[in-house]
Scaffold this motif. Structure first.
Motif, short mmCIF file in Angstrom:
data_model
loop_
_atom_site.label_atom_id
_atom_site.label_comp_id
_atom_site.label_asym_id
_atom_site.label_seq_id
_atom_site.Cartn_x
_atom_site.Cartn_y
_atom_site.Cartn_z
N LEU A 165 9.87 -41.00 13.41
CA LEU A 165 11.18 -41.30 14.51
C LEU A 165 11.84 -39.61 15.24
O LEU A 165 11.78 -38.45 14.30
N SER A 166 11.42 -39.87 16.51
CA SER A 166 11.88 -38.83 16.92
C SER A 166 13.18 -38.65 18.02
O SER A 166 13.45 -40.22 18.34
N SER A 167 13.88 -37.60 18.35
CA SER A 167 15.18 -38.01 19.27
C SER A 167 14.91 -38.54 20.33
O SER A 167 15.14 -38.97 21.18
N ALA A 168 13.65 -38.36 20.82
CA ALA A 168 13.00 -38.97 22.48
C ALA A 168 12.99 -40.94 22.26
O ALA A 168 13.65 -41.60 23.22
N GLU A 169 13.07 -41.09 20.99
CA GLU A 169 12.57 -42.50 20.85
C GLU A 169 14.00 -42.98 20.93
O GLU A 169 14.12 -44.47 21.45
N SER A 170 14.54 -42.22 19.87
CA SER A 170 15.92 -43.22 19.48
C SER A 170 17.10 -43.06 20.76
O SER A 170 17.63 -44.25 20.91
N GLU A 192 3.58 -41.41 13.90
CA GLU A 192 4.75 -42.96 13.40
C GLU A 192 6.41 -42.15 13.27
O GLU A 192 6.93 -43.09 13.03
N PHE A 213 18.52 -49.43 12.97
CA PHE A 213 16.68 -48.94 13.89
C PHE A 213 16.78 -47.58 13.13
O PHE A 213 15.39 -47.42 13.02
N TYR A 251 21.22 -39.31 14.58
CA TYR A 251 20.97 -39.18 16.39
C TYR A 251 22.24 -39.61 16.82
O TYR A 251 22.47 -41.08 17.79
N LYS A 308 25.13 -40.36 25.37
CA LYS A 308 24.07 -40.20 25.11
C LYS A 308 22.69 -41.20 26.13
O LYS A 308 22.02 -39.97 26.03
N MET A 322 20.55 -34.76 22.44
CA MET A 322 19.10 -34.27 22.08
C MET A 322 17.92 -34.06 22.21
O MET A 322 17.03 -34.10 21.80
N LYS A 352 13.14 -47.22 10.61
CA LYS A 352 12.28 -46.75 11.80
C LYS A 352 11.75 -45.30 10.37
O LYS A 352 10.98 -44.91 10.25
N LEU A 400 2.61 -33.93 23.56
CA LEU A 400 2.74 -34.18 22.10
C LEU A 400 2.39 -35.58 21.55
O LEU A 400 2.87 -36.43 22.59
N GLU A 455 12.82 -30.65 16.40
CA GLU A 455 11.66 -32.27 15.71
C GLU A 455 9.78 -31.32 16.56
O GLU A 455 9.17 -31.53 15.39
N ILE A 463 18.28 -31.38 19.66
CA ILE A 463 16.83 -32.19 18.13
C ILE A 463 15.38 -32.08 18.69
O ILE A 463 14.58 -31.72 17.81
N GLN A 464 15.12 -32.56 20.27
CA GLN A 464 13.71 -33.43 20.32
C GLN A 464 13.17 -31.35 19.89
O GLN A 464 12.10 -31.53 19.63
N PHE A 513 15.82 -45.92 22.37
CA PHE A 513 16.04 -47.26 22.11
C PHE A 513 17.66 -47.61 21.99
O PHE A 513 18.17 -48.31 22.34
#
Lengths: 361, 404
Positions: free
Chosen positions: B347-352, B345, A38, A209, A18, A258, A42, B341, A265, A261-262, B355
């Motif tokens: 949760l997105s793939s980018a934030e995951s 609030e 998380f 994720y 990842k 990822m 979240k 974009l 979304e 998935i992004q 993190f």
């Protein structure tokens, strides 16, 4: 061996697909669990004090999901009641063995287990169905029945959530598949971490994720017991174009998963695009895009000695269903609604029988 | 685990596209006029005679331009000329359309540009190719300009000379090395293809502005669009699909990029050229390993699937056409110029991912006194979502690799 990226001083044992970071075993466990925590917090997957059914097949994803949820529930005080929900398709040499694994999980993780069987719900085991229709197309029956069986099980257990073991690879693959199939409605909702199957019990994907590779590594290093044999009726099932493509993409650059998935979304469907509407099956009252859901069609085919009904075109199925109904009306002079009622009662009888069986503990 | 049925697919068949049937030309008549003998089969099922085929192709070209009503009479339009069947067919479509005397005449001014980017070849060969291009355009009585892509990159994205005579382009044997030295050496091939694609688009827009053109026509055909779409999805550019693969790319206020050939396939245009006795220039092809980058893999995937499932390309394109541009944010990416974009609030793939990287680089706290919750809280306390809002998700990743 490179050093662990977390600067703990140990040698790394794996490179994370990842992020590309290298981690030692202990830091990997911690990172893996923190990430699932998380995701859960979240995305606000669970409310405290509720009951969660974990769809457990005995495979790696659901085993890791059950283990991690139990661990996080204790360490982070989610205050959740966790139960395992399994489906017994009635496949000798496959499900009987994998159910043993689930039973082992039940004992190890001290969670109640509920098994819904096709035999009880539909009157047919997969072994019997395959004897009837052969090895081709049998996955159609199994897939349709399993989804409904999980819904029924969740309803029966009166749980608040149904958690499934879908991982990041599964989600990315579904995005690609829905593009290849031109399925806008599913493309639009397939990346949601919480979905509603129409019965008020949200389906949640805490491992959304998490890479499949990391799930395998986590299970391996934690020495979790899981079942990894493929189904006897469909070895290599579900290896469609999308899966092959995703595996090739992952070899080029693992972060593609990822990315996909992004993309999923952040897609927006044009407001002018035609979207199918979901209604309820006129027979069993479950959510369906057709007037009679696929499970009812398949079941009618099996029971009337027309096992191939429901495999071909839906327009043809509609015609046969209507003809059958006409015949019924002529012979027994009962109207359509009565007929439906009978079917519903039939199903309810099985579910009643199931609810009288106490949870296996 | 068996996952059949997970995504509510009601039958096995539904998961796949219908396979193509076989059709023979014997004993069939043209699908359109029902009179003449057919000479070509399109989409593996429709047979056409020569007259109907040619009329159909011309109509398709004009109908797409006409439907969108974007180009007004006397607008100046820049044509991005490339080598191959699509560009040659485009030359012919335009020449015929402009020469018409009926009301169907195309009423805009065209100017061609060739962006020289053949640094993988020797200078002599590159000059030879340029000469051939000049001659091909002359044959159609059009005007063409030449621009060096290498100059643009080496001069830090500044538009260099736009020349009329290809002899005036500066070509060097070490152009390829120079380009690599600028930024590409740190990137993998996927990101390198991506950034070169973006830079080329930016360059075209610069050229159009310089030549006072409001529109650019590019020669992508259906299979290019389909593989491009899958590539964009795989790079995380899902929200840009409509401008990256749709008919009109309007991310720049002054110059719109149009894709007039996006509904044609290669066979159609090759036949069109053949029946009009047009022979496109050929150029040496370098062998590409399809597994070396996401874009190359997507090309191979789409073309392979198309052989057995003729609906592949159209299905992918139709999916893309039903997507809308997601521009909830007002800001534009500094590299690809697409909308960024707004992070909400959810949760997105980018934030995951960010993190995951954060927890993988935090020194573990092994103190026995602290609970797991306390340890996690201290990790979370220092974790911040990066505030760099100058780039979109994908360009941020590229920028990150260049800087690292």
């Amino acid at each position: 061996m490179p050093l662990c990226s977390a600067n703990c001083g140990s040698n790394a044992i794996l490179k994370r697909p990842k992020t590309g970071d290298a981690l030692c075993k202990e830091c990997f466990f911690e990172a893996f669990e923190n990430e699932v925590h998380f995701t859960i917090t979240k995305a606000r997957l669970f409310e405290p004090g509720k009951t969660v059914a974990i769809a457990a097949s005995g495979g790696k994803d659901s085993t890791v999901l059950a283990y991690v949820l139990k661990l996080l529930n204790e360490k982070f005080k989610y205050n959740l009641k966790l139960v395992l929900l399994s489906i017994d398709e009635g496949i000798t040499g496959y499900r009987d063995d994998s159910l043993d694994t689930v039973k082992k999980n039940r004992d190890d993780y001290e969670m109640p287990l509920k098994i819904m069987s096709y035999k009880d719900l539909y009157g047919w085991t997969m072994d019997e169905i395959v004897a009837e229709i052969g090895r081709k197309n049998n996955c159609t029956f199994c897939g349709v029945f399993r989804r409904q069986a999980l819904d029924r099980g969740a309803n029966l257990l009166k749980v608040d959530y149904l958690a499934t073991g879908h991982n990041a690879d599964d989600i990315a693959e579904t995005v690609l598949m829905n593009i290849l199939r031109g399925d806008l409605a599913r493309l639009n909702r397939c990346t949601s971490i919480i979905t509603d199957s129409g019965d008020g019990i949200p389906r949640v994907k805490p491992l959304k994720y998490t890479y499949e590779k990391e799930i395998v590594m986590y299970a391996y290093f934690r020495k979790l017991i899981y079942f990894s044999t493929e189904c006897v009726f469909a070895p290599n099932a579900y290896r469609g174009h999308a899966r092959v493509l995703l595996k090739d993409l992952e070899k080029i650059d693992p972060s593609v998963i990822m990315n996909i998935i992004q993309s999923g979304e952040s897609l927006k469907v044009n407001e002018t695009a035609n979207m199918p509407t979901l209604t309820k099956c006129s027979r069993c009252n479950y959510v369906s895009s057709q007037t009679v859901c696929k499970a009812c069609v398949l079941l009618e085919g099996l029971n009337k000695g027309l096992p191939r009904l429901g495999i071909g075109k839906s327009s043809k199925v509609k015609r046969i269903l209507e003809e059958n109904e006409k015949k019924n009306c002529d012979s027994t002079s009962c109207c359509r609604t009565n007929n439906c009622k009978k079917d519903i009662e039939g199903v309810e009888k099985c579910t009643d029988k199931l609810s009288s069986v106490n949870l296996i503990k | 685990m068996c996952s059949v049925g997970d995504e509510n697919f009601e039958t096995e068949e539904e998961k796949c596209m219908p396979a193509g049937g076989k059709i023979t030309l014997a004993n069939t008549k043209c699908n359109k006029c029902r009179e003449n003998d057919p000479i070509v089969v399109l989409r593996s099922k429709d047979a056409y005679c020569e007259a109907c085929f040619l009329a159909g192709a011309t109509h398709k070209f004009k109908a797409l331009l006409g439907k969108h009503k974007l180009i007004r009479p006397n607008d100046k339009v820049l044509i991005h000329h490339q080598i191959g069947h699509p560009s040659t067919a485009l030359l012919h479509f335009l020449r015929c359309g402009l020469d018409l005397t009926t009301h169907k005449k195309l009423r805009f001014d065209v100017i061609f540009v060739y962006v020289e980017d053949n640094s993988q070849f020797t200078v002599d060969y590159r000059k030879e190719v340029l000469k051939k291009i000049e001659n091909e355009i002359k044959l159609f009585k059009f005007v063409i300009k030449f621009v060096s892509f290498n100059d643009y990159i080496v001069n830090n994205n500044k538009l260099g000379d736009i020349v009329d005579n290809p002899d005036n382009l500066t070509l060097n044997e070490d152009d390829k090395i120079n380009i690599n030295n600028i930024f590409v050496s740190k990137l993998n091939k996927t990101n390198k293809n991506d950034i070169l694609h973006i830079k080329k688009r930016n360059l075209l827009i610069e050229i159009a502005k310089n030549l006072n053109c409001k529109f650019i026509l590019t020669p992508e055909i259906s299979s290019d669009i389909a593989s491009q779409l899958l590539g964009e999805i795989s790079l995380g550019r899902g929200s840009h699909v409509p401008i990256d693969t749709g008919f009109c790319d309007d991310r720049n206020q002054d110059v719109k990029i149009l894709r007039p050939l996006r509904l044609f396939d290669m066979k159609e245009l090759a036949f069109y050229n053949k029946l009009n006795s047009l022979d496109p220039i050929s150029i040496k092809q370098t062998e590409i390993n399809p597994y070396s980058s996401v874009q190359d893999l997507m090309k191979k995937f789409v073309n392979d699937l198309q052989v057995n499932y003729p609906a592949t390309v159209t299905t992918i394109m139709k999916t893309g056409d039903k997507l809308a541009i997601n521009d909830n944010g007002k800001q534009k990416c500094q590299l690809c110029m697409g909308p960024i974009l707004n992070s909400n609030e959810e949760l997105s793939s980018a934030e995951s991912t960010s993190f995951s990287h954060w927890v993988s680089t935090q020194k573990p706290d092994n103190s026995k006194e602290k609970s797991r919750q306390e340890k996690y809280d201290s990790i979370l306390k220092h974790y911040k979502v990066s505030e760099n809002n100058n780039y979109c998700y994908s360009c941020k990743k590229i920028e990150g690799s260049i800087k690292s």
